[in-house]
Design an enzyme around this catalytic site. Sequence first.
Site, PDB file in Angstrom:
ATOM      1  N   CYS A 190     -13.324   0.076   8.116  1.00 56.98           N
ATOM      2  CA  CYS A 190     -12.407  -0.385   7.057  1.00 56.98           C
ATOM      3  C   CYS A 190     -12.401   0.554   5.863  1.00 56.98           C
ATOM      4  O   CYS A 190     -13.460   1.067   5.464  1.00 56.98           O
ATOM      5  CB  CYS A 190     -12.854  -1.746   6.526  1.00 56.98           C
ATOM      6  SG  CYS A 190     -13.023  -3.020   7.768  1.00 56.98           S
ATOM      7  N   SER A 191     -11.218   0.727   5.269  1.00 63.97           N
ATOM      8  CA  SER A 191     -11.177   1.357   3.949  1.00 63.97           C
ATOM      9  C   SER A 191     -11.810   0.374   2.979  1.00 63.97           C
ATOM     10  O   SER A 191     -11.811  -0.833   3.221  1.00 63.97           O
ATOM     11  CB  SER A 191      -9.731   1.655   3.545  1.00 63.97           C
ATOM     12  OG  SER A 191      -8.974   0.455   3.515  1.00 63.97           O
ATOM     13  N   CYS A 219       0.827  -1.226   0.000  1.00 67.67           N
ATOM     14  CA  CYS A 219       0.000   0.000   0.000  1.00 67.67           C
ATOM     15  C   CYS A 219       0.848   1.258   0.000  1.00 67.67           C
ATOM     16  O   CYS A 219       0.324   2.367  -0.159  1.00 67.67           O
ATOM     17  CB  CYS A 219      -0.931   0.010   1.205  1.00 67.67           C
ATOM     18  SG  CYS A 219      -1.807  -1.522   1.442  1.00 67.67           S
ATOM     19  N   HIS A 275      -9.288   3.533  -1.224  1.00 70.82           N
ATOM     20  CA  HIS A 275      -7.902   3.068  -1.082  1.00 70.82           C
ATOM     21  C   HIS A 275      -7.522   2.108  -2.206  1.00 70.82           C
ATOM     22  O   HIS A 275      -7.388   0.904  -1.984  1.00 70.82           O
ATOM     23  CB  HIS A 275      -7.759   2.413   0.296  1.00 70.82           C
ATOM     24  CG  HIS A 275      -6.385   1.917   0.631  1.00 70.82           C
ATOM     25  ND1 HIS A 275      -5.221   2.462   0.115  1.00 70.82           N
ATOM     26  CD2 HIS A 275      -5.981   0.900   1.462  1.00 70.82           C
ATOM     27  CE1 HIS A 275      -4.174   1.805   0.599  1.00 70.82           C
ATOM     28  NE2 HIS A 275      -4.606   0.854   1.409  1.00 70.82           N
ATOM     29  N   LYS A 282     -10.401   5.816   4.251  1.00 69.27           N
ATOM     30  CA  LYS A 282     -11.729   5.336   4.623  1.00 69.27           C
ATOM     31  C   LYS A 282     -12.813   5.824   3.670  1.00 69.27           C
ATOM     32  O   LYS A 282     -13.640   5.041   3.208  1.00 69.27           O
ATOM     33  CB  LYS A 282     -12.063   5.792   6.064  1.00 69.27           C
ATOM     34  CG  LYS A 282     -13.477   5.482   6.503  1.00 69.27           C
ATOM     35  CD  LYS A 282     -13.677   3.995   6.647  1.00 69.27           C
ATOM     36  CE  LYS A 282     -15.119   3.559   6.582  1.00 69.27           C
ATOM     37  NZ  LYS A 282     -15.671   3.537   5.221  1.00 69.27           N
TER      38      LYS A 282
END
Length: 385
Positions: A206-207, A85, A332, A328
Amino acid sequence: MRDVAIVGAFQTKFGELWDKSFRDLVVEAGIGAIYDANMGGDDLDSMYIGNMSGGLFVGQEHIGSLIAEHSGLTPIPSTRVEAACASGGLALRQAIMAVASGFYDNVMAAGVEKMTDVVDATPAIAAASDQEWEAQQGVTFPSLYAMMARRHMYEYGTTREQIAGFAVVGHKNGALNPKAQFQREISVDAVLNSTKVASPLNILDCSPVSDGASAVIVCPAEDAKKYSDTPIYVKASTQASESIALHSRKSLTTIESTVLASRKAYDIAGVTPKDIQVAEVHDCFSINGLLAIEDLGFFEKGKGGQAIEDGEIERDGTIAVNPSGGLKARGHPLGATGIAQATEITLQLRGDADKRQVDGAEVGITQNIGGTGGTAAVHILSRDL
Ligand code: COA
C-alpha cells in the site's frame, strides 16, 4: 495552440509532517517552483491547485483563495481542481490548456494534501469511490484493489511475488530520494510477511497516508529559455473517464481510462511506448503499478508480472518506472501526486535527479488516476520541442 514548457518544479518532503500546516506545505512548494523558474510572483498570471479533500482532512474548503492569499499572490485567479487522487494531474492539465490556448502566459499548477491530521484517513479516501454502491457497503480502496489483484492472478497466472516486486522497486528507488516518505529498501519476503490489509494485499503493498505538496510552472515554449536553461516541453496532456464503480467495468484487470488517455497521448506526441525511457505511474497499491505498466502499453496485458520479476522496470531496465519511489515509497498526498510525478520527470529529463538519475532520459510519461481509475490523466514530457 501554442507549445508549452515546464520551467520550474519543486516538491516538499513527503511524510507525516506534524510541524507543517496545509497552507505551509503549498506555499513552500509554490515558492520553490517560482525560484526554480527564476521568476517573481508578479510574473504569474494564474494558478490551479489540485486537492482532493481539504474539507475532510483538515476542514478547509475554498482552497484557491486561501493559497493565493498565503502565497502573497492575490489577486491572481486561483482555482482548485478536484478529481480524487488525479487532482494534481488535472490541475497540471488545466494550466497547460490555459497557456496553450493563449489565455494566460505563466501559470502555476500545484497540488497539496495534508492527510495525517485525521485519526482515520480511510473514510475520507473512500469518498473517492462510489458512495452508494461501494463505500456505504463497507468497501475501501485496499479492498477494491485487492479484488483487482485476485482477478489478475486468476486470469494471467500472475504470482503474489510478482505483484510484491513492484513495491520492492519503488522502495529501492525511494531509498535514493531525500524527499521520499520511506527511504529504505524492502524485500519480496518482507512484503509477503507484512501485516495483512485486504487479502492478498499487505501493508507493504500500500501507498502510505501522507502530507505534502508540489508545484510546477508552465509557460509558452517560445518564452521558456527566458526562465530555464533546460525547459522541459509538454508533448501531450490527455484525460479520460471511466465508470467510478468497479463493478460497472467490462474488466477488473484493465483500467480503460489509462488505455484511452495514453493512446491519445502517444498519437498527439508522435511517440510509442518504446520511445519513452522513464515513467512515473500511479502505484497507490502494488497491483495498480502492475496494471499501469500494462495499460500504458509498456508490456502486453498479463505480462507485467514477468516484466517486474525480470527487472525490466528498474532504473537500468527496459523502462525506468517510478525512479522517485512512486506512490509507495515517495508517498501519496493525494492531490499532490500528479504534480510530484511531473516534477520527478522534469528533474529526470533535465538530468538533475542526482543518485536516482536514469541514464539517457529524453522522453518521460506520467500516469495519474483517481480512485480505481474513474479519471486518468497522462502527460508526455520531452527534452526536445
Ligand atoms: N508502507 C510502509 N509502511 C507503512 C505504511 C505503508 N503503506 N503505512 C504505515 N506504515 C508504517 C508506519 O510508518 C508505521 O511505522 P512505525 O511504527 O515504524 O512508525 C507503522 O507502519 C504503523 O503505521 P500506521 O499509521 O499505524 O498504519 P495504519 O495501519 O494506520 O495504516 C494503511 C496502514 C495501509 C491502512 C494505510 O497506509 C493506508 O490506508 N494506505 C492506503 C492509502 C490509500 O488508500 N490511498 C489512496 C489510494 S486510491
